[in-house]
Design a protein around this motif. Structure first.
Motif, PDB file in Angstrom:
ATOM      1  N   ASP A 101       0.746  -1.214   0.086  1.00  0.00           N
ATOM      2  CA  ASP A 101       0.122   0.085   0.076  1.00  0.00           C
ATOM      3  C   ASP A 101       0.913   1.417   0.026  1.00  0.00           C
ATOM      4  O   ASP A 101       0.403   2.420  -0.040  1.00  0.00           O
ATOM      5  N   GLY A 102       2.205   1.097  -0.122  1.00  0.00           N
ATOM      6  CA  GLY A 102       3.265   2.205   0.068  1.00  0.00           C
ATOM      7  C   GLY A 102       3.524   2.780   1.135  1.00  0.00           C
ATOM      8  O   GLY A 102       4.343   3.689   1.084  1.00  0.00           O
ATOM      9  N   GLN A 103       3.025   2.118   2.218  1.00  0.00           N
ATOM     10  CA  GLN A 103       3.298   2.856   3.563  1.00  0.00           C
ATOM     11  C   GLN A 103       4.956   2.091   3.778  1.00  0.00           C
ATOM     12  O   GLN A 103       5.159   0.928   3.699  1.00  0.00           O
ATOM     13  N   TRP A 104       5.448   2.819   4.621  1.00  0.00           N
ATOM     14  CA  TRP A 104       6.808   2.416   5.101  1.00  0.00           C
ATOM     15  C   TRP A 104       7.367   3.175   6.482  1.00  0.00           C
ATOM     16  O   TRP A 104       6.781   4.284   6.949  1.00  0.00           O
ATOM     17  N   ARG A 105       7.931   2.457   7.334  1.00  0.00           N
ATOM     18  CA  ARG A 105       8.291   2.952   8.538  1.00  0.00           C
ATOM     19  C   ARG A 105       9.613   2.287   9.210  1.00  0.00           C
ATOM     20  O   ARG A 105       9.793   1.124   8.980  1.00  0.00           O
ATOM     21  N   VAL A 106      10.502   3.013   9.619  1.00  0.00           N
ATOM     22  CA  VAL A 106      11.871   2.543  10.345  1.00  0.00           C
ATOM     23  C   VAL A 106      11.654   3.034  11.679  1.00  0.00           C
ATOM     24  O   VAL A 106      10.857   4.101  12.007  1.00  0.00           O
ATOM     25  N   THR A 107      12.409   2.517  12.686  1.00  0.00           N
ATOM     26  CA  THR A 107      12.653   3.111  14.032  1.00  0.00           C
ATOM     27  C   THR A 107      13.762   3.323  14.437  1.00  0.00           C
ATOM     28  O   THR A 107      15.059   2.399  14.357  1.00  0.00           O
ATOM     29  N   LEU A 108      14.275   4.364  14.637  1.00  0.00           N
ATOM     30  CA  LEU A 108      15.518   4.867  15.363  1.00  0.00           C
ATOM     31  C   LEU A 108      15.658   4.498  16.556  1.00  0.00           C
ATOM     32  O   LEU A 108      14.897   4.441  17.368  1.00  0.00           O
ATOM     33  N   PRO A 109      16.980   3.714  17.135  1.00  0.00           N
ATOM     34  CA  PRO A 109      17.202   3.491  18.363  1.00  0.00           C
ATOM     35  C   PRO A 109      17.107   4.735  19.371  1.00  0.00           C
ATOM     36  O   PRO A 109      17.227   5.858  18.739  1.00  0.00           O
ATOM     37  N   SER A 110      16.666   4.495  20.561  1.00  0.00           N
ATOM     38  CA  SER A 110      16.893   5.927  21.422  1.00  0.00           C
ATOM     39  C   SER A 110      18.269   6.515  21.394  1.00  0.00           C
ATOM     40  O   SER A 110      19.158   6.006  21.387  1.00  0.00           O
ATOM     41  N   MET A 111      18.099   7.763  21.558  1.00  0.00           N
ATOM     42  CA  MET A 111      19.261   8.754  21.483  1.00  0.00           C
ATOM     43  C   MET A 111      19.302   9.732  22.553  1.00  0.00           C
ATOM     44  O   MET A 111      18.225   9.856  23.238  1.00  0.00           O
ATOM     45  N   LYS A 112      20.582  10.183  23.178  1.00  0.00           N
ATOM     46  CA  LYS A 112      20.510  11.174  24.127  1.00  0.00           C
ATOM     47  C   LYS A 112      20.129  12.381  23.670  1.00  0.00           C
ATOM     48  O   LYS A 112      19.996  12.880  22.356  1.00  0.00           O
ATOM     49  N   ALA A 113      20.011  13.262  24.297  1.00  0.00           N
ATOM     50  CA  ALA A 113      19.423  14.702  23.922  1.00  0.00           C
ATOM     51  C   ALA A 113      20.830  15.484  23.153  1.00  0.00           C
ATOM     52  O   ALA A 113      21.753  15.384  23.520  1.00  0.00           O
ATOM     53  N   SER A 114      20.340  16.241  22.337  1.00  0.00           N
ATOM     54  CA  SER A 114      21.326  17.053  21.659  1.00  0.00           C
ATOM     55  C   SER A 114      20.801  18.277  20.997  1.00  0.00           C
ATOM     56  O   SER A 114      19.578  18.595  20.326  1.00  0.00           O
ATOM     57  N   SER A 115      21.325  19.308  21.371  1.00  0.00           N
ATOM     58  CA  SER A 115      21.232  20.522  21.203  1.00  0.00           C
ATOM     59  C   SER A 115      21.733  21.291  20.074  1.00  0.00           C
ATOM     60  O   SER A 115      21.564  22.451  19.811  1.00  0.00           O
ATOM     61  N   THR A 116      22.470  20.255  19.195  1.00  0.00           N
ATOM     62  CA  THR A 116      23.156  20.647  17.809  1.00  0.00           C
ATOM     63  C   THR A 116      22.252  20.191  16.914  1.00  0.00           C
ATOM     64  O   THR A 116      22.297  19.023  16.658  1.00  0.00           O
ATOM     65  N   GLY A 117      21.767  21.152  15.962  1.00  0.00           N
ATOM     66  CA  GLY A 117      21.189  20.684  15.008  1.00  0.00           C
ATOM     67  C   GLY A 117      21.989  19.682  13.972  1.00  0.00           C
ATOM     68  O   GLY A 117      22.956  20.039  13.843  1.00  0.00           O
ATOM     69  N   ALA A 118      21.289  18.700  13.775  1.00  0.00           N
ATOM     70  CA  ALA A 118      21.772  18.026  12.840  1.00  0.00           C
ATOM     71  C   ALA A 118      20.922  17.313  11.451  1.00  0.00           C
ATOM     72  O   ALA A 118      19.640  17.948  11.449  1.00  0.00           O
ATOM     73  N   GLU A 119      21.360  17.041  10.446  1.00  0.00           N
ATOM     74  CA  GLU A 119      20.672  16.583   9.378  1.00  0.00           C
ATOM     75  C   GLU A 119      20.153  15.199   9.477  1.00  0.00           C
ATOM     76  O   GLU A 119      20.794  14.254   9.476  1.00  0.00           O
ATOM     77  N   LEU A 120      18.867  15.110   8.894  1.00  0.00           N
ATOM     78  CA  LEU A 120      18.021  13.703   8.743  1.00  0.00           C
ATOM     79  C   LEU A 120      18.081  13.449   7.537  1.00  0.00           C
ATOM     80  O   LEU A 120      17.068  14.244   6.721  1.00  0.00           O
ATOM     81  N   THR A 121      18.177  12.325   7.035  1.00  0.00           N
ATOM     82  CA  THR A 121      18.318  11.825   5.428  1.00  0.00           C
ATOM     83  C   THR A 121      17.443  10.767   5.353  1.00  0.00           C
ATOM     84  O   THR A 121      17.357   9.926   5.942  1.00  0.00           O
ATOM     85  N   ILE A 122      16.393  11.058   4.349  1.00  0.00           N
ATOM     86  CA  ILE A 122      15.610   9.868   3.876  1.00  0.00           C
ATOM     87  C   ILE A 122      15.555   9.744   2.577  1.00  0.00           C
ATOM     88  O   ILE A 122      15.538  10.640   1.812  1.00  0.00           O
ATOM     89  N   SER A 123      15.959   8.507   2.083  1.00  0.00           N
ATOM     90  CA  SER A 123      16.357   8.371   0.560  1.00  0.00           C
ATOM     91  C   SER A 123      15.639   7.279  -0.020  1.00  0.00           C
ATOM     92  O   SER A 123      15.547   6.143   0.564  1.00  0.00           O
ATOM     93  N   GLY A 124      15.175   7.449  -1.177  1.00  0.00           N
ATOM     94  CA  GLY A 124      14.351   6.629  -1.765  1.00  0.00           C
ATOM     95  C   GLY A 124      14.681   6.934  -3.231  1.00  0.00           C
ATOM     96  O   GLY A 124      15.873   6.964  -3.859  1.00  0.00           O
TER      97      GLY A 124
END
Length: 487
Positions: free
Chosen positions: A70-93
Motif C-alpha cells: 500500500d506504499g506505507q513504510w516505517r523505520v525506528t531509530l534506536p533511542s538517543m541522548k539529547a542533542s542541542s546541536t542541529g543535525a541533518e536527517l536524510t530519507i532516501s528512496g
C-alpha cells in the motif's frame, strides 16, 4: 493525424506516472527544525512506491526498509541522548529528502479547546496586575530560544503531504504570535529546568467538546456508550491527532471542558476523558504516556444565556469533581488547580496563561522527570474528623506548609450539620490541618471548600499553589468506580 499529439501525450503520461508516484513522501509533522524524543525509540515513516527501498540516516544511524504493497513504510531509530546541536536527517528512496537542524530532546502534545488555543498574541494584550520581571506579557518581544521548537497543527492540512517540510519553527516572531500560550510557557519551563531542547505541538479548536477528540472506534468499542454519542465523535481526532501518531512523544497536556460543563456533565465527562486518554495512548501504542490536564477556572456558568441544560452555581464544582475523578481511574495522570487565575468571572478565557503552562510543567517535572524538589500541587483533601463543634480537615502529604495567600482569614469553607444545610464557616490553619466551625452548627457532619462557581479561596501551600476544591459529603456511588491508582 489530429489524434497523434493526444496519443503521444497519453503515452508520455503513462511512462512518467510510475516515476512520479515513486517519490518518498513524509507526514507534515516530520520537518526541518523538529525535535525528536530522546531516550525512546523514534519512528520515521511515510509513503513511497510499493516495493521501493527507503533508507533513513541520522546521528550515525542508518535504517533500511521497503515500502509495503500500500506504499506505507516505517523505520525506528534506536533511542538517543539529547542533542542541542542541529543535525541533518536524510530519507532516501528514488528521491532524497534532507531535513535540516533536527534536535533531540523532549516532545509534548498540547490539545483542547480555546483556552489551550489561546495565542501568545492574545497573551501580550491581557489586563492583569503588574507582573514581576521578566514580565510574561512582554515575552513575545524577547522570545528567541532556538532550543524551543513549536509545531502548530492546521486542521485542514495536517493529513496532506508537504514537500516543503516547514511545519516546525523556533519559538519566536510570527510563528510564536500564533501559537498556544499555555503550550509555549509549558515548554519554556521544561527547557529552563531540564536544559535540553523541547518541542511542543499545539492541536486545539476553540469551542470544541471532548467527543470530537476521541476516535469513533474508541466509542464503539466501549459498552458504556449504549446510546449514540453526540458532538461529532472523531471530527478533530481524525484530521488533528491521528496523523501525528506515531511521532515519538513524552506525553500529553489537555485544557478542555468548558463546552461540556455548559451541558452540566459530571460522571459522563469522567468516562469520556478516560476513553480519550486510553485511545490516545493506544494510537501511540504506549500505555505509559503521562496525561496532564487543567481543572477549569471559576466562571459564572449559571448566568449563561439560553443554556442547553439547567445550570446552577454548583454546576462547575460538580464538573471539577468529575475532572478530579479521572486521577483515581486512570494511572499516570495529573491535574492543576486554577481557582486563583481569574480576573473577571464573566470571562471564559481567563488570563495568566503563563501560570497554566508553568503549573502543567511542574506536574511533568515532578511526576515524569523525577524532580522531587519541584512542588507539583497544592493542598488536597484527605480526611475529615470531628471534635465537638469543630471539623478537622487533613490534607495529603504536601511539599511546604498550609498558608493563607493574602494573610487574611481563610475563605471558601462551608459546613453542615445533620440537617444537611450548609452555612458559611470560619476556618483557621493549625499546623498541617484546617479547623472549621460555624455558629449554630453544634455537630458538624460535612465540609465543603470552594464549592461555588465564583469561589476564589485563599488556602494555598507556601509554594504558591492553591488548594483543590472538595466536598466531604460526596455520594459513595461516585467514588472513582472502586478503582484506585497512584498519580
Amino acid at each position: 493525424m489530429t489524434c497523434r499529439p493526444l496519443a503521444l501525450f497519453l503515452t508520455f503520461l503513462a511512462l512518467t506516472a510510475p516515476a512520479a508516484q515513486a517519490r518518498v513522501v513524509l507526514p507534515r509533522v516530520l520537518g526541518h527544525g523538529m525535535v525528536l524524543q530522546r531516550e525512546k525509540p523514534v519512528p520515521i515513516w511515510g509513503t513511497a512506491a510499493p516495493g521501493e527501498a527507503v533508507t533513513v540516516q541520522f546521528h550515525g544511524q542508518q535504517q533500511r526498509t521497503t515500502a509495503a504493497a500500500d506504499g506505507q513504510w516505517r523505520v525506528t531509530l534506536p533511542s538517543m541522548k539529547a542533542s542541542s546541536t542541529g543535525a541533518e536527517l536524510t530519507i532516501s528512496g528514488t528521491n532524497v529528502i534532507r531535513l535540516r537542524d533536527v534536535l533531540v530532546g523532549e516532545v509534548w502534545l498540547c490539545s483542547g479547546q480555546s483556552n489551550m488555543e489561546y495565542t501568545m498574541r492574545k497573551n501580550s494584550k491581557v489586563t492583569v496586575p503588574p507582573q514581576p520581571e521578566p514580565n510574561p506579557l512582554t515575552e513575545l518581544e524577547r522570545a528567541h530560544n532556538p532550543q524551543i521548537r513549536i509545531f502548530l497543527v492546521n486542521r485542514k492540512e495536517l493529513a496532506k503531504p508537504d514537500s516543503l517540510h516547514r511545519g516546525w519553527s523556533i519559538a519566536q516572531d510570527s510563528a510564536l504570535r500564533a501559537f498556544s500560550a499555555p503550550a509555549y510557557f509549558f515548554a519554556q519551563e521544561l527547557q529552563t529546568k531540564l536544559g535540553v531542547p523541547v518541542g511542543v505541538i499545539s492541536s486545539a479548536v476553540p469551542g470544541s467538546r471532548i467527543e470530537p477528540w476521541i476516535s469513533e472506534t474508541a466509542f464503539r468499542a466501549d459498552s458504556y456508550y449504549a446510546q449514540p454519542v453526540g458532538g461529532d465523535p472523531g471530527k478533530f481526532y481524525e484530521p488533528m491527532i491521528r496523523p501525528l501518531a506515531p511521532f515519538a512523544l513524552r506525553g500529553f497536556c489537555w485544557y478542555q471542558g468548558e463546552s461540556n460543563c455548559f451541558l452540566a456533565e459530571t460522571s459522563t465527562y469522567t468516562h469520556k476523558m478516560r476513553t480519550l486518554i486510553e485511545s490516545w495512548r493506544g494510537a501511540w501504542q504506549d500505555a505509559a504516556l503521562p496525561f496532564y490536564y487543567v481543572q477549569l477556572a471559576p466562571f459564572k456558568y449559571s448566568e449563561s444565556k439560553e443554556p442547553k441544560q439547567p445550570l446552577t452555581p454548583q454546576t462547575l464544582p460538580l464538573f471539577w469533581e468529575a475532572q478530579e475523578a479521572v486521577l483515581a481511574q486512570v494511572p499516570r495522570t495529573g491535574l492543576i488547580v486554577t481557582t486563583d487565575l481569574v480576573t473577571k468571572l464573566d470571562d471564559i478565557h481567563p488570563p495568566y496563561k503563563w501560570q497554566i503552562g508553568r503549573r502543567l510543567a511542574y506536574l511533568a517535572l515532578h511526576d515524569t522527570y523525577g524532580r522531587s524538589e519541584v512542588a507539583a500541587c497544592g493542598p488536597v483533601f484527605r480526611s475529615l474528623k470531628t471534635k465537638g463543634q469543630t471539623a478537622e480537615i487533613s490534607f495529603q502529604p504536601l511539599q511546604g506548609r498550609l498558608v493563607s495567600k493574602d494573610g487574611q482569614p481563610l475563605t471558601g469553607f462551608t459546613v453542615a450539620g445533620a440537617d444537611g444545610a450548609f452555612v458559611p464557616a470560619q476556618a483557621r490553619i493549625k499546623g498541617k490541618r484546617v479547623l472549621v466551625s460555624a455558629p449554630g452548627v453544634a455537630r458538624p457532619v460535612a465540609v465543603r471548600f470552594a464549592w461555588h462557581e465564583a469561589s476564589q479561596p485563599n488556602l494555598f501551600s507556601d509554594r504558591g499553589l492553591p488548594a483543590r476544591p472538595f466536598r466531604t459529603d460526596k455520594p459513595a456511588a461516585e467514588t472513582a468506580g472502586g478503582v484506585s491508582f497512584s498519580r
